[in-house]
Design an enzyme around this catalytic site. Structure first.
Site, mmCIF file in Angstrom:
data_model
loop_
_atom_site.group_PDB
_atom_site.id
_atom_site.type_symbol
_atom_site.label_atom_id
_atom_site.label_comp_id
_atom_site.label_asym_id
_atom_site.label_seq_id
_atom_site.Cartn_x
_atom_site.Cartn_y
_atom_site.Cartn_z
ATOM 1 N N LYS A 89 9.084 40.368 -32.963
ATOM 2 C CA LYS A 89 10.148 40.092 -33.986
ATOM 3 C C LYS A 89 11.426 40.741 -33.249
ATOM 4 O O LYS A 89 11.517 41.996 -32.957
ATOM 5 C CB LYS A 89 9.869 40.870 -35.057
ATOM 6 C CG LYS A 89 10.571 40.272 -36.205
ATOM 7 C CD LYS A 89 9.968 40.736 -37.722
ATOM 8 C CE LYS A 89 10.733 40.100 -38.930
ATOM 9 N NZ LYS A 89 10.199 41.023 -40.106
HETATM 10 O O1 G3P Z 1 10.842 39.326 -44.408
HETATM 11 C C1 G3P Z 1 12.234 39.985 -44.497
HETATM 12 C C2 G3P Z 1 12.125 40.821 -45.642
HETATM 13 O O2 G3P Z 1 11.152 41.706 -45.319
HETATM 14 C C3 G3P Z 1 13.360 41.316 -46.482
HETATM 15 O O3 G3P Z 1 13.001 41.168 -47.709
HETATM 16 O O4 G3P Z 1 13.331 41.770 -49.985
HETATM 17 O O5 G3P Z 1 14.136 43.294 -48.046
HETATM 18 O O6 G3P Z 1 15.367 41.215 -48.534
HETATM 19 P P1 G3P Z 1 13.779 41.931 -48.674
#
Ligand code: G3P
Length: 217
Positions: free
Chosen positions: A87
């Site tokens: 990633k």
């Molecule tokens: O897959 C991306 C994720 O980990 C981010 O999610 O909820 O932190 O915006 P969030």
């Protein structure tokens, strides 16, 4: 549509895997820290533990921001397990590193994608997955789902094979809307997957079926 779970929590990964519908896992440094997994060696071991639970792709994020560092880290991650996807952040050196890994046949996931232009570059670099963060766009009053639609149109126009991995999913409606728009993959918390099960009429109907069956017994 592939279902990935977005967590480093082994219990939740096992629960999703046991459902029989899990296609992979995504993680990031914040999700690792949330589980108390810190330090290079512990993080590397944790990736292997995750790979041993699931059958599909497991995204493991580099923390370098320069090309050489990303290549060094990404190669070490890819060597950990055949299920690892490297990633990479959506920055200039991330695109260069993506092309490098693509040429070596190593799977990649371009993360922190917030625009159609970034997604176009990810596809040009041969990324396996592109991760538009829809929840974080919604957080700043910008329609995250519109980005999924734009990327779908652009990729279909040219037959790009990069898979659209809808990320930063927060709830079940994000999953359903992404499915309608043709996202190839969703990644979200366990609740965004198990929440799809719920309907009060299912519970009421089942209760009645069981009650009627038991009348004869
Ligand atoms: O897959 C991306 C994720 O980990 C981010 O999610 O909820 O932190 O915006 P969030």
């Amino acid at each position: 549509m592939k279902f990935f779970i977005d967590t480093a929590n082994l219990d939740q990964i096992k629960e999703a895997q046991d459902l029989g519908i899990l296609d992979g896992v995504t993680t990031n440094p914040s999700l690792m820290a949330k589980e108390g997994i810190t330090g290079h060696d512990n993080i590397m071991k944790h990736y292997v533990n995750i790979c041993n639970i699931v059958d599909g792709d497991v995204s493991a994020e580099v923390i370098s921001t320069d090309f050489e560092g990303m290549v060094r880290e990404g190669e070490a991650l890819a060597d950990l397990h055949e299920q690892i996807v490297v990633k990479l952040p959506m920055i200039k050196d991330g695109i260069k590193a993506c092309k490098y890994f693509t040429d070596k046949g190593i799977k990649t996931n371009l993360t922190l994608v917030f625009s159609a232009g970034q997604a176009l570059l990810a596809a040009k670099a041969g990324a396996t997955y592109v991760s538009p963060f829809i929840g974080r766009l919604d957080d700043i009053s910008t329609d995250g789902l519109n980005l999924i639609a734009e990327i779908r149109m652009i990729y279909d126009n040219y037959g790009f094979e990069t898979e659209i991995l809808a990320a930063s999913i927060r709830h079940t409606m994000h999953v359903i809307d992404c499915a309608k728009l043709g996202a190839d993959v969703m990644t979200g918390p366990l609740s965004s997957i198990t929440g799809l099960l719920k309907h009060p009429l299912t519970d009421i109907g089942l209760e009645k079926f069981l009650a009627d069956y038991n009348k004869g017994n």
